[in-house]
Design a protein around this motif. Structure first.
Motif, PDB file in Angstrom:
ATOM      1  N   UNK A 162      -1.891  -7.010  -7.494  1.00  0.00           N
ATOM      2  CA  UNK A 162      -2.623  -5.715  -8.134  1.00  0.00           C
ATOM      3  C   UNK A 162      -3.884  -5.399  -7.671  1.00  0.00           C
ATOM      4  N   UNK A 163      -4.821  -6.403  -7.483  1.00  0.00           N
ATOM      5  CA  UNK A 163      -6.244  -6.172  -6.937  1.00  0.00           C
ATOM      6  C   UNK A 163      -5.966  -5.205  -5.487  1.00  0.00           C
ATOM      7  N   UNK A 164      -5.199  -5.872  -4.636  1.00  0.00           N
ATOM      8  CA  UNK A 164      -4.952  -5.319  -3.422  1.00  0.00           C
ATOM      9  C   UNK A 164      -4.211  -4.034  -3.335  1.00  0.00           C
ATOM     10  N   UNK A 165      -3.134  -4.016  -4.272  1.00  0.00           N
ATOM     11  CA  UNK A 165      -2.525  -2.497  -4.095  1.00  0.00           C
ATOM     12  C   UNK A 165      -3.471  -1.435  -4.482  1.00  0.00           C
ATOM     13  N   UNK A 166      -4.233  -1.858  -5.619  1.00  0.00           N
ATOM     14  CA  UNK A 166      -5.047  -0.904  -6.090  1.00  0.00           C
ATOM     15  C   UNK A 166      -6.047  -0.164  -5.116  1.00  0.00           C
ATOM     16  N   UNK A 167      -6.699  -1.533  -4.704  1.00  0.00           N
ATOM     17  CA  UNK A 167      -7.747  -0.984  -3.368  1.00  0.00           C
ATOM     18  C   UNK A 167      -7.007  -0.399  -2.318  1.00  0.00           C
ATOM     19  N   UNK A 168      -5.670  -0.709  -1.800  1.00  0.00           N
ATOM     20  CA  UNK A 168      -5.219   0.021  -0.684  1.00  0.00           C
ATOM     21  C   UNK A 168      -4.780   1.501  -1.027  1.00  0.00           C
ATOM     22  N   UNK A 169      -4.287   1.609  -2.234  1.00  0.00           N
ATOM     23  CA  UNK A 169      -3.886   3.205  -3.006  1.00  0.00           C
ATOM     24  C   UNK A 169      -4.990   4.039  -2.739  1.00  0.00           C
ATOM     25  N   UNK A 170      -6.498   3.601  -3.253  1.00  0.00           N
ATOM     26  CA  UNK A 170      -7.555   4.400  -2.887  1.00  0.00           C
ATOM     27  C   UNK A 170      -8.042   4.633  -1.621  1.00  0.00           C
ATOM     28  N   UNK A 171      -7.928   3.557  -0.728  1.00  0.00           N
ATOM     29  CA  UNK A 171      -8.237   3.643   0.551  1.00  0.00           C
ATOM     30  C   UNK A 171      -7.448   4.643   1.344  1.00  0.00           C
ATOM     31  N   UNK A 172      -6.265   4.552   1.117  1.00  0.00           N
ATOM     32  CA  UNK A 172      -5.249   5.509   1.787  1.00  0.00           C
ATOM     33  C   UNK A 172      -4.997   6.871   1.190  1.00  0.00           C
TER      34      UNK A 172
END
Length: 118
Positions: free
Chosen positions: A65-75
């Protein structure tokens, strides 16, 4: 300010629902300096709740969850959030306490959100 917070929360809920298949049941957001701090309650899907019954499962859910959220906002630059608060998005910090099904996200912008604070 209530309208801005409502729009901000609605967008977060919509994005999380699209990403995970379920959005948070409740979101509480406050604006502090150049940050929007959102506490999200009731995030986990039934499958994630099942996986989280063990210590290893909780770690898997937390990391995913934490990795996906951070990746979504970064990309995918959150243009809609920028429009809502009239500031440029800089970064996102997020974490989750799986056992309590509570997440926190701190959205950092390029300027104070003072025009949104009563």
């Amino acid at each position: 300010m209530a309208k801005v917070i409502h729009e901000f929360n609605d967008y977060i809920r919509k994005l999380r629902k699209e990403l995970f298949g379920k959005g948070p049941e409740r979101i509480h957001t406050v604006f502090v300096e150049n940050m929007a701090v959102s506490t999200l309650y009731g995030n986990l899907t039934p499958t994630e709740l099942f996986i989280a019954q063990t210590s290893e499962g909780r770690d898997i859910v937390h990391n995913a969850r934490t990795k996906m959220i951070q990746d979504v906002y970064a990309k995918n630059h959150p243009v809609k959030l920028e429009e809502i608060v009239d500031a440029k998005f800089i970064n996102l910090f997020s974490d989750m306490k799986v056992e309590e099904d509570i997440a926190i996200s701190v959205f950092v912008f390029n300027k104070k959100l003072e025009n949104l604070i009563d």
